[in-house]
Design a protein around this motif. Structure first.
Motif, mmCIF file in Angstrom:
data_model
loop_
_atom_site.group_PDB
_atom_site.id
_atom_site.type_symbol
_atom_site.label_atom_id
_atom_site.label_comp_id
_atom_site.label_asym_id
_atom_site.label_seq_id
_atom_site.Cartn_x
_atom_site.Cartn_y
_atom_site.Cartn_z
ATOM 1 N N ASP A 9 -33.172 -88.696 30.703
ATOM 2 C CA ASP A 9 -34.140 -87.675 30.311
ATOM 3 C C ASP A 9 -35.494 -88.317 30.012
ATOM 4 O O ASP A 9 -36.545 -87.807 30.408
ATOM 5 N N PHE A 10 -35.443 -89.483 29.339
ATOM 6 C CA PHE A 10 -36.690 -90.180 29.006
ATOM 7 C C PHE A 10 -37.440 -90.573 30.278
ATOM 8 O O PHE A 10 -38.645 -90.315 30.403
ATOM 9 N N PHE A 11 -36.719 -91.166 31.233
ATOM 10 C CA PHE A 11 -37.414 -91.592 32.446
ATOM 11 C C PHE A 11 -37.899 -90.380 33.254
ATOM 12 O O PHE A 11 -38.968 -90.445 33.878
ATOM 13 N N GLY A 12 -37.127 -89.302 33.197
ATOM 14 C CA GLY A 12 -37.587 -88.077 33.869
ATOM 15 C C GLY A 12 -38.902 -87.612 33.263
ATOM 16 O O GLY A 12 -39.855 -87.270 33.986
ATOM 17 N N ALA A 13 -38.959 -87.611 31.939
ATOM 18 C CA ALA A 13 -40.187 -87.191 31.248
ATOM 19 C C ALA A 13 -41.329 -88.147 31.553
ATOM 20 O O ALA A 13 -42.477 -87.731 31.736
ATOM 21 N N ALA A 14 -41.009 -89.450 31.617
ATOM 22 C CA ALA A 14 -42.049 -90.447 31.894
ATOM 23 C C ALA A 14 -42.631 -90.242 33.292
ATOM 24 O O ALA A 14 -43.815 -90.501 33.518
ATOM 25 N N TYR A 15 -41.815 -89.770 34.227
ATOM 26 C CA TYR A 15 -42.300 -89.511 35.587
ATOM 27 C C TYR A 15 -42.896 -88.105 35.718
ATOM 28 O O TYR A 15 -43.279 -87.696 36.811
ATOM 29 N N GLY A 16 -42.918 -87.391 34.625
ATOM 30 C CA GLY A 16 -43.566 -86.079 34.630
ATOM 31 C C GLY A 16 -42.721 -84.969 35.223
ATOM 32 O O GLY A 16 -43.265 -83.944 35.651
ATOM 33 N N VAL A 17 -41.409 -85.151 35.269
ATOM 34 C CA VAL A 17 -40.541 -84.070 35.771
ATOM 35 C C VAL A 17 -40.480 -82.991 34.685
ATOM 36 O O VAL A 17 -40.168 -83.300 33.531
ATOM 37 N N PRO A 18 -40.767 -81.726 35.012
ATOM 38 C CA PRO A 18 -40.749 -80.671 33.982
ATOM 39 C C PRO A 18 -39.376 -80.551 33.319
ATOM 40 O O PRO A 18 -38.351 -80.824 33.950
ATOM 41 N N ARG A 19 -39.386 -80.124 32.055
ATOM 42 C CA ARG A 19 -38.170 -80.133 31.244
ATOM 43 C C ARG A 19 -37.004 -79.356 31.881
ATOM 44 O O ARG A 19 -35.882 -79.839 31.931
#
Lengths: 344, 554
Positions: A104-114
């Motif tokens: 989830d952290f890396f998804g957020a870091a890459y700007g993937v919407p929640r």
């Protein structure tokens, strides 16, 4: 830019990297198209990791250009970061983080919407057969499990190019098979993969292209057959006959007909093997001779060259090159000192 | 005991050959040379009464104690954890060596290092002796005996911590925390309960005897110089030796007992997730925890910095249940102090209570901050996570902001926990409102300075353990070192000089604002704000530039 250049997902031109006097990478050039799986092979210190680090924007090249999806890896590194998924040889875990939180952290870091991220996390865990470990602490996982999570992390933002540094390193045979299946599945989905490994049979099974690098230079590039053909001048042949009675006679005839052949016979298999650089005409003559002599030959075949052999040949060539350049350097130095002495 | 020699032979080069040891020894030598230089008579002729020499001796002794306290705990604490992590402990335990031989071998190596460390002080001590008025046996020899006992005690403490800690960083945190509690924490009750009758007074008196500081002060003060609160007839040196000796013997026993395979058998908990518990279990956890850390998390919301959330989740201390425990402890302490304020305000005065809160809070900040912020960047680089962060589209500024905010929030919560105490102080003496506000600003500066010092060190050093040690050293220098100068007020440092030195210490600013004992004559606010503010600004710029550099291609 030409149409060909655009269709190339990865484009490397004359990439060179110097660390002081040491040349880690010397004018490396290669291109990869969408869906290619490139096996990047070389001995330790050959320049594989340097190339990868330049591609992912962690190292600046001394000369040359590297582009991914048309974007320059140095000047447009932020654009490139969204296009690639990078899995280094070291896992890079965080303490007290569960697998799901980690992804989830890396998804957020890459700007993937929640909202999309939740679905993506489930998907990548599914792809890597790691759903069952989603609530486990990352650092409590075994090496093989961590490698799977590493792959899942590289996929979280749906990159076009995956760059995997030694993904099969330290895995047991079962885990290697699973890793191979995951990589093949990703290639089927149209991802472009660059995979480095020391485990050559593994690479031979998954890669459609192979690049062998040694001493910072590209020694061979192409599909497996082309690379082995480029590097392996002596081919291996097998002659199979009925029973073991004629094996010695066949061995002698091969040795007489082809002078450079290394011949060996296996009584248990009923096969004579030989390695030679002979031409196809010479081999055809040999087959005629064997049949004329009345040996009960059932098969006469060429054994496909293997990657390990090609790798060893390339490495030996690199060692020979470096020795030549060293001796050339020494002789230049000797000439210079002799000239100086003469001048004095 | 031959096995101990084998271990010591392997350990000593390991300690002595690394660069940090060299730097530590050089720093110690330079600091002592400076200490003696400050006390050297300007005319080059020492007075006949020997008061100058005693002053120099006292400063030197305190500097030596400070050096020992700062340097010694780190080595034994980390050495053991590193040995376990590198799996060489397995090899040792599998060898025919007995566990007491392993322990004594390590202790012997530490002792040799301590001797080298103390040897670095000999030139300065020789100069001090040359000034006259100092006895070789009753002063210098006793001082060295006391320091050796302190070193042994701290070495055993460090090893003891090392047998429990899971990583070098946590070993350092706990080792320095325990050292600080032993050396300084035990003195705090006495500072405020001195002369009080009853069990509280007795406890304070007993605790004081556990610290080497009163014994040291009593020894170096002689008959002419005395310290506030230390003018007593009992021999603090003897009682310290007794308690320290007991600690060394018992601690060594516990250490030897713990030198077995249980050191290697530390499986990581898989962490039961609340969502998989029975409904009853889930309800119970919901009631117990306000925010259950073991519950499956929703994704990181778009408005939050992902690095900040990651920092909170990945830190043992940052994980919310730990934070809640910490805040609860602070709140309980604050309430106790509030209670003490209301009950004892006639005897003590709110200034004294305010002083307790300030010191306790700054102590907590100093103990806590390097542990959290020392690994902000170095920890990430050490574990390989930094390269992963660099390959994400996150900018250097966003990464840094996320990391800093995660520590700022923790520190703010710690600071907020003591607000009730200040509120009661203001209720008792409404005219103190402005002073309390000044104290709070000083505390904020203390927290900011601690955070930025630790984070900046972390950005320049690759190893978290080294970064944490350096951060502790710098913060101790800033907050405790300046107080050493303050303790030498008028002998030899003038009031103006002490005031200038204290201006870099926001804790001194807070103590001066609340007019705590010994700080009434100093006017440090807003001077400490300016100094701390400028320091914070410079550190922040350095940190930002360094982080940006670290995010660039190599």
């Amino acid at each position: 830019m030409s149409e060909t250049a655009h269709s190339n997902v990865v484009q490397i031109e004359n990439l060179t990297k110097h660390y002081g006097e040491f040349v880690a990478l010397d004018s490396l050039s290669l291109t990869l198209q969408k869906g290619d799986i490139l096996g990047f092979i070389g001995p330790n210190g050959a320049g594989k990791t340097t190339t990868i680090k330049i591609l992912v924007g962690l190292t600046r090249p001394t000369r040359g250009v590297a582009r991914i999806g048309g974007a320059d890896c140095v000047s447009e590194s932020r654009k490139v970061r969204r296009l690639i998924g990078y899995m280094p040889d070291k896992f890079g875990s965080y303490d007290n983080m569960r697998v799901r939180e980690y992804l989830d952290f890396f998804g957020a870091a890459y700007g993937v919407p929640r909202s999309e991220r939740r679905r993506r996390v489930a998907e990548v865990l599914e792809i890597t057969n790691a759903t069952w470990m989603q609530d486990r602490y990352v650092e409590s996982l075994s090496h093989g499990m961590q490698q799977r999570i590493g792959i899942a992390r590289t996929l979280i933002h749906q990159p076009e190019v995956l760059i995997l540094d030694e993904p099969a390193n330290g895995l047991d045979p079962q885990a290697r098979i699973e890793m191979r299946e995951i990589l093949l599945r990703l290639a089927d989905e149209g991802k472009t993969l660059i995979v480095t490994s020391h485990i050559l049979p593994e690479l031979a099974r998954i890669c459609d292209r192979v690049a062998i690098i040694a001493g910072g230079k590209l020694r061979a590039l192409g599909n497996l057959k082309e690379v082995t053909a480029q590097l392996t001048q002596r081919r291996t042949f097998e002659v199979q006959c009925l029973g073991a009675d004629h094996l010695t006679a066949i061995e002698n005839q091969i040795s007489r007909a082809i002078g450079d052949a290394d011949v060996s016979a296996s009584d248990t298999e009923g096969i004579v093997r030989f390695r030679t650089a002979a031409s196809d005409e010479q081999l055809s003559g040999l087959l005629k001779t064997l049949i004329t002599a009345g040996t009960d030959v059932t098969q006469f075949r060429e054994v496909a060259g293997d990657l390990e052999e090609a790798f060893v040949t390339a490495t030996q060539a690199a060692t020979a090159d470096s020795q030549t350049s060293e001796s050339a350097g020494e002789s230049v130095a000797a000439d210079a000192s002799a000239a100086l002495e003469a001048a004095e | 005991m031959k096995g101990s020699l084998v271990i010591a032979e392997r350990e000593i080069p390991g300690i002595m050959r690394n660069k940090p040891t060299l730097w530590i020894l050089l720093t110690v030598a330079v600091v002592f040379a400076l200490t003696i230089l400050l006390k050297w008579p300007e005319s080059g002729v020492s007075d006949l009464t020997g008061s100058q020499a005693r002053g120099a001796f006292r400063s030197l002794a305190m500097a030596m104690l400070t050096a020992v306290v700062l340097v010694v705990p780190a080595f034994p604490a980390t050495s053991l954890v590193k040995e376990i992590r590198r799996r060489t402990m397995e090899l040792l335990l599998n060898s025919p060596l007995h566990r007491y031989e392993i322990f004594f071998g390590k202790a012997l190596a530490m002792f040799c290092f301590i001797l080298v460390l103390l040897t670095m002080t000999l030139p300065a001590m020789t100069c001090c002796f040359a000034m006259g008025g100092i006895s070789l046996t009753s002063d210098i020899l006793r001082l060295y005996v006391l320091l050796i006992v302190v070193c042994l005690q701290l070495a055993v403490l460090g090893m003891l911590v090392g047998t429990w800690a899971g990583s070098p960083e946590s070993a350092l945190r706990w080792a320095y925390g325990c050292t600080f509690a032993l050396v300084v924490g035990t003195l705090i009750p006495w500072q405020f309960l001195e002369g009080m009758e009853g069990p509280l007074g007795s406890i304070a008196s007993f605790l004081r005897q556990l610290s080497p500081v009163p014994a040291m002060l009593q020894m170096v003060s002689g008959t002419t110089v005395s310290q506030v609160g230390l003018r007593d007839s009992e021999s603090l040196m003897e009682s310290y030796f007794l308690y320290a000796g007991l600690f060394i013997v018992i601690g060594s026993g516990v250490c030897i007992r713990r030198f077995n395979y249980s050191l290697l058998d530390r499986s990581r908990s898989q962490g039961v997730i609340t969502d998989e518990l029975s409904s009853g279990g889930q309800v119970a956890r919901r009631l117990f925890f306000l925010i259950d850390p073991q519950r499956r998390k929703a994704g990181i919301p778009f408005f939050l910095n992902p690095v900040m959330v990651k920092e909170f989740r990945s830190r043992q201390f940052g994980r919310l249940h730990w934070l809640l425990r910490l805040i609860s402890s602070c709140a309980v302490l604050s309430l106790l102090l509030t209670f003490a304020t209301t009950m004892g305000t006639v005897d003590w005065g709110v200034e004294r209570i305010g002083g307790i809160i300030v010191i306790a809070q700054v102590t907590l900040i100093i103990v806590l901050t390097p542990g959290i912020a020392g690994g902000l960047i170095s920890g990430e680089r050490e574990a390989g996570g930094w390269d992963l962060l660099r390959t994400t589209p996150l900018s250097a500024g966003r990464i840094l902001r996320g990391k800093l905010i995660s520590v700022v929030l923790t520190l703010l919560l710690v600071l907020c926990a003591s607000l009730p105490g200040y509120a009661v102080i203001m209720a008792i003496k409404p005219n103190l409102r402005e002073q309390v506000m000044q104290v709070i600003v000083c505390l904020l500066f203390s927290a900011a300075l601690s955070l930025l010092v630790s984070a900046t060190v972390s950005a320049f050093v690759r190893s978290t353990a080294v970064a944490t040690t350096i951060s502790y050293g710098l913060l101790m220098l800033l907050f405790a070192g300046t107080l050493v100068v303050w303790s030498n007020l008028d002998a030899p440092f003038s009031h103006t000089f002490v005031e200038r030195v204290l201006s870099v210490n926001p804790m001194a600013g807070a103590l001066s604002a609340i007019a705590a004992s010994g700080f009434e004559t100093f006017d440090l606010v807003p001077r400490t704000w300016w100094t701390s503010g400028i320091l914070c600004g410079l550190l922040l710029i350095t940190l930002q530039l360094r982080t940006w550099r670290l995010c660039q291609p190599d």
